[in-house]
Design an enzyme around this catalytic site. Structure first.
Site, PDB file in Angstrom:
ATOM      1  N   ASP A   1       7.816  -6.967   6.537  1.00  0.00           N
ATOM      2  CA  ASP A   1       7.624  -8.161   5.962  1.00  0.00           C
ATOM      3  C   ASP A   1       8.531  -7.938   4.568  1.00  0.00           C
ATOM      4  O   ASP A   1       9.422  -6.678   4.799  1.00  0.00           O
ATOM      5  CB  ASP A   1       6.110  -8.372   5.441  1.00  0.00           C
TER       6      ASP A   1
ATOM      7  N   HIS B   1      10.367 -13.588   6.315  1.00  0.00           N
ATOM      8  CA  HIS B   1       9.698 -12.370   5.772  1.00  0.00           C
ATOM      9  C   HIS B   1      10.291 -11.115   6.129  1.00  0.00           C
ATOM     10  O   HIS B   1       9.902 -10.273   6.621  1.00  0.00           O
ATOM     11  CB  HIS B   1       8.234 -12.334   6.341  1.00  0.00           C
TER      12      HIS B   1
ATOM     13  N   GLU C   1       7.351 -19.215   8.673  1.00  0.00           N
ATOM     14  CA  GLU C   1       7.767 -19.678   7.074  1.00  0.00           C
ATOM     15  C   GLU C   1       9.196 -19.606   6.787  1.00  0.00           C
ATOM     16  O   GLU C   1       9.475 -18.686   5.951  1.00  0.00           O
ATOM     17  CB  GLU C   1       6.782 -18.943   6.188  1.00  0.00           C
TER      18      GLU C   1
HETATM   19  C1  TNX Z   1       0.835 -17.002   5.446  1.00  0.00           C
HETATM   20  S1  TNX Z   1       0.011 -16.675   8.236  1.00  0.00           S
HETATM   21  C2  TNX Z   1       1.608 -15.924   5.851  1.00  0.00           C
HETATM   22  C3  TNX Z   1       1.487 -14.695   5.375  1.00  0.00           C
HETATM   23  C4  TNX Z   1       0.712 -14.581   4.080  1.00  0.00           C
HETATM   24  C5  TNX Z   1      -0.507 -15.541   4.314  1.00  0.00           C
HETATM   25  C6  TNX Z   1      -1.574 -15.228   3.286  1.00  0.00           C
HETATM   26  C7  TNX Z   1       1.720 -16.195   8.245  1.00  0.00           C
HETATM   27  C8  TNX Z   1       2.126 -16.292   9.517  1.00  0.00           C
HETATM   28  N1  TNX Z   1       2.532 -16.088   7.089  1.00  0.00           N
HETATM   29  O1  TNX Z   1       2.843 -13.891   5.293  1.00  0.00           O
HETATM   30  O2  TNX Z   1       0.331 -13.162   3.996  1.00  0.00           O
HETATM   31  O3  TNX Z   1      -0.214 -16.757   4.528  1.00  0.00           O
HETATM   32  O4  TNX Z   1      -2.916 -15.818   3.667  1.00  0.00           O
END
Ligand code: TNX
Length: 764
Positions: A193, A266, A329
């Site tokens: 990440d 990420h 994301e």
């Molecule tokens: C969203 S869930 C994210 C993570 C974060 C999390 C915190 C997801 C696929 N991505 O990078 O840690 O929310 O709840």
């Protein structure tokens, strides 16, 4: 007969005697279980009989458990002449048990376990562990009976994020043991990440030499401005040798390890190591804070072959048929700015940057398929061009999963609403810092991985469910335990047990009877939130009425008042809760609820009782539905909202003003008005443009009593704003906070309406 000597026996063994546990106390609940009279006694003479090497290993693990917990080590033998005192592990496919299923018959002389596969044998022994006494006792008795059992879903998983915080090989193995103890079979290992790359890749050594380390970590909650960091170099990674060791360890416990390599977003840790992966820029830092960053991988030929090389090494290490490629994301800012991306979009005739992510995903998808494996990714990867074998992990609710199942892709349900174990599981100021959401165990338990909107033909695409433990706010393994226990037990039951068996009351009783004492014995740091009370507040003559309700009527509730925020209740000052009581002076309330065994849950709450508390309040504009839980009374309930903020203690106004009128009931002398506001621009919450106070004797004629500009509010710290009004006698106090208005450029949420958050109005 048996009952006639039960009493002398109990007397003889004293406290060491423990009544054996009913077969229906097991978690996750078996498909069917019935108790028969009598007990099987496990002693040093008991042998485990099996003639399959895989099962011998399961038997040896069982014996090691019994040795650790009860001091009884059992022999594992291929055959046994004397049928008494034996536990038979028999491979038997004639019974046509579903995969991973088993049957177990417990009689006073021997136990017979039958299963069609190694997992079934392992799960039978897992069940047997839960039928042994909850605490160490001289006599290890197991209740007689029979069980037929098999899982509802083939994917019963738990994710651990080792990037935001790193966990050692031993801790990861302990985590795997926790999964195995409740028949979960999938460990999703989130290895990369923004904040750290944690898997050795031989071809690209900088991924760990550079990417595994960050120069500090955010202190406290994200969204606080300005952010503060510690300056401790933090990191770590697993060598390929260590990974092989963990995978083998998991396999022995019938757990498949699914590795996740995040792309294209990420990925700051990878960019820090190899800036060529980005669209532009030649220097990146491994992230020190928690966020969704603009810098992501660029879908160039270099990146594609780089990531395929990485996946090749990953596939050599992990036998899993699914390889997780992240995909969540991904901000598109850099791709919009990039000439390469824009020309690629044209060349491929794509609609936009999202379609370009789809194309990038396909490059990975084809590659992984060519090796005989499948990709799985977060719901953002769902596009038309995916291979039939690609699977979706649905995190933003269940709709992405439902859409994927309708397109005949395999799906794992993991919605934030029910399975995000990084969220708070209890309310109250004593909870350790967590991500902002609230996810109590009964909400986890209420989740059904199978959406009701799927047809019978679509349903088999739902492989099951998994919970995710993101570790932004989980700095060490003690905290991992706290976040997963006991919610993990609920996860196990919703993925293993038949839907018809679901009963939260019964489940929580089994937790307290069969699981909590074992966790206590092993010193596992689990949450006692299941004992948590609902605290209901209502207006009283000169304060608030407090009423408690609980999930369990056998709960013993006691409370006391302390002058400080410590949770220690002094003996002699404790009151047994019998019904609603009134708080009419400022104080710290401490409440303890305890159930049928030693565990208890304590929380404390400060009350600020002032002239406005409990008085009638009206709002000219209602709060926005999403943040309106407690209604207008929220502002005069004597409670200042906690930080990090939690919705139920605040009222939120999206783009609108606060216009509150409080009727003090009679004309009173006042000198101070306080208003509680929130300034968290990261969450699009902005202070008001200005704040005005008006007063009135009759509720019709108001005169101004003071006002503050945005800058004056800000200079007071933007949280608890104080107005000193000239001493006056009034009956009505009106507070108006004008919403900041459209968020200006360069600020979080620019161009949108901001939230105005208010938690309390005090009049003194
Ligand atoms: C969203 S869930 C994210 C993570 C974060 C999390 C915190 C997801 C696929 N991505 O990078 O840690 O929310 O709840």
């Amino acid at each position: 007969m048996r009952f006639t000597f039960l009493i002398p026996l109990a007397f003889f063994y004293g406290s060491a005697f423990s009544q054996s546990l009913s077969l229906s106390t097991v978690i996750p609940a078996p498909v069917s279980a019935s108790d028969y009279p009598g007990d099987f006694i496990i002693s040093k003479k008991t042998v485990l009989v099996c003639n399959n090497s895989e099962d011998s290993l399961s038997a040896a693990l069982f014996s090691a458990h019994s040795s650790k917990e009860y001091g009884i080590r059992m022999k594992v033998v291929p055959q046994h002449r004397d049928s008494s005192k034996a536990i038979y592990l028999i491979r038997d496919s004639s019974r046509h048990l579903p995969a991973e299923g088993y049957s177990m018959n417990i009689s006073p002389s021997h136990i017979t376990i039958r299963a069609g596969d190694g997992a079934g044998i392992f799960y039978a022994l897992t069940t047997l562990k839960q039928l042994m006494p909850v605490t160490r006792s001289k006599k290890v008795t197991v209740h007689c009976g029979s069980i037929t059992d098999y899982p509802r879903f083939p994917w019963r998983g738990m994710m651990l994020d080792v990037s935001r915080h790193f966990f050692s090989v031993d801790e990861v193995k302990q985590f795997i043991d926790y999964l195995a103890a409740y028949k979960l079979n999938t460990f999703h290992w989130h290895l990369t990440d923004d904040q750290g790359w944690r898997i050795e890749i031989k071809k690209y050594p900088l991924l760990t030499e550079v990417g595994a380390w960050r120069n500090g970590t955010l202190i406290g909650h994200a969204g606080k401005s300005p952010p503060a960091y510690d300056s401790i170099r933090y990191g770590g990674y697993y060598t390929q040798q260590q990974i092989r060791d963990v995978v083998a360890y998991a396999q022995e416990r019938f757990i498949n390890v699914v590795p996740e390599i995040e792309m294209p977003a990420h990925s700051l840790a990878a960019l820090a190591a190899y800036p060529q992966l980005a669209c532009s820029g030649d220097h990146f830092e491994v992230a020190r804070r928690w966020s969704v960053f603009d810098d992501v991988m660029c879908p160039t030929p270099f990146t594609i072959s780089f990531m395929q090389d990485v996946l090749s090494e990953v596939m050599d290490l992990f036998p899993s048929s699914y390889i997780h490629i992240g995909g969540d994301e991904c901000k598109k800012l850099r791709w919009k700015e990039s000439e390469y991306c824009q020309s690629k979009i044209k060349e491929l005739g794509l609609k936009n940057e999202n379609a370009l992510q789809g194309w990038f995903t396909q490059q990975m998808d084809r590659f992984v398929e060519s090796k005989g494996r499948h990709i799985i990714g977060w719901d953002e990867i769902l596009t038309d061009g995916l291979s039939a074998g690609a699977a979706i992990m649905s995190w933003q609710g269940t709709s992405g999963g439902i859409a994927a199942a309708k397109l005949h892709h395999a799906v794992v349900m993991s919605p934030t609403s029910h399975l995000y174990f990084d969220y708070y599981q209890a309310k109250g100021s004593l909870e350790p810092l967590a991500f902002n959401g609230y996810l109590p165990i009964d909400t986890v338990y209420a989740f059904d991985p199978m959406p009701s909107s799927l047809t019978a033909a679509e349903q088999p695409y739902i492989l099951g469910a998994q919970a995710n433990l993101w570790t932004e706010y989980v700095p060490d393994f003690r905290q991992v335990e706290y976040m997963i226990f006991p919610r993990l037990c609920a996860l196990a039951e919703i993925t293993w047990s038949p839907r018809e068996k679901k009963d939260f009351g019964n489940f929580s009783q089994r937790l307290r009877q069969n699981i909590f004492p074992r966790l206590d014995g092993d010193a596992v740091n689990y949450s006692k939130a299941i004992y948590q009370l609902n605290m209901n507040l209502s207006a009283a003559a000169n304060g608030v009425t407090v009423q408690f309700s609980s999930r369990d009527s056998s709960m013993n509730i006691r409370y006391a008042f302390t002058s400080d925020s410590s949770s220690k209740i002094l003996p002699g000052e404790i009151t047994d809760y019998r019904g609603p009581f009134v708080i009419d002076h400022s104080c710290q309330l401490v409440v303890t609820a305890s159930g049928s065994h030693a565990s208890s849950f304590t929380f404390s709450q400060r009350f600020d009782i002032n002239k406005a508390t409990g008085k009638s309040i009206t709002l000219a504009t209602p709060p926005t539905a999403k943040y309106s839980t407690g209604g207008p009374f929220t502002l005069v309930n004597g409670i200042w909202g906690r930080l990090p903020w939690h919705g139920s203690e605040w009222l939120g106004f999206l783009g609108t003003d606060l216009n509150a009128t409080i009727d003090l009931d009679s004309v009173q002398n006042i000198s101070v008005v306080e208003v509680g506001l929130l300034d968290e621009n990261g969450s699009w919450i902005y202070l008001p443009k200005n704040l005005e106070i008006f007063v009135s004797d009759d509720g019709t004629q108001y005169k101004p009593a003071g006002q503050l500009s945005y800058d004056e509010i800000k200079s007071q710290g933007g949280r608890r704003i104080t107005f000193s009004v000239p001493d006056m006698s009034v009956r009505f106090v009106k507070v108006v906070a004008h919403n900041y208005g459209i968020i200006p450029e360069g600020n979080p949420g620019a161009g949108f309406e901001p939230w105005l958050f208010v938690d309390e109005i005090a009049v003194r």
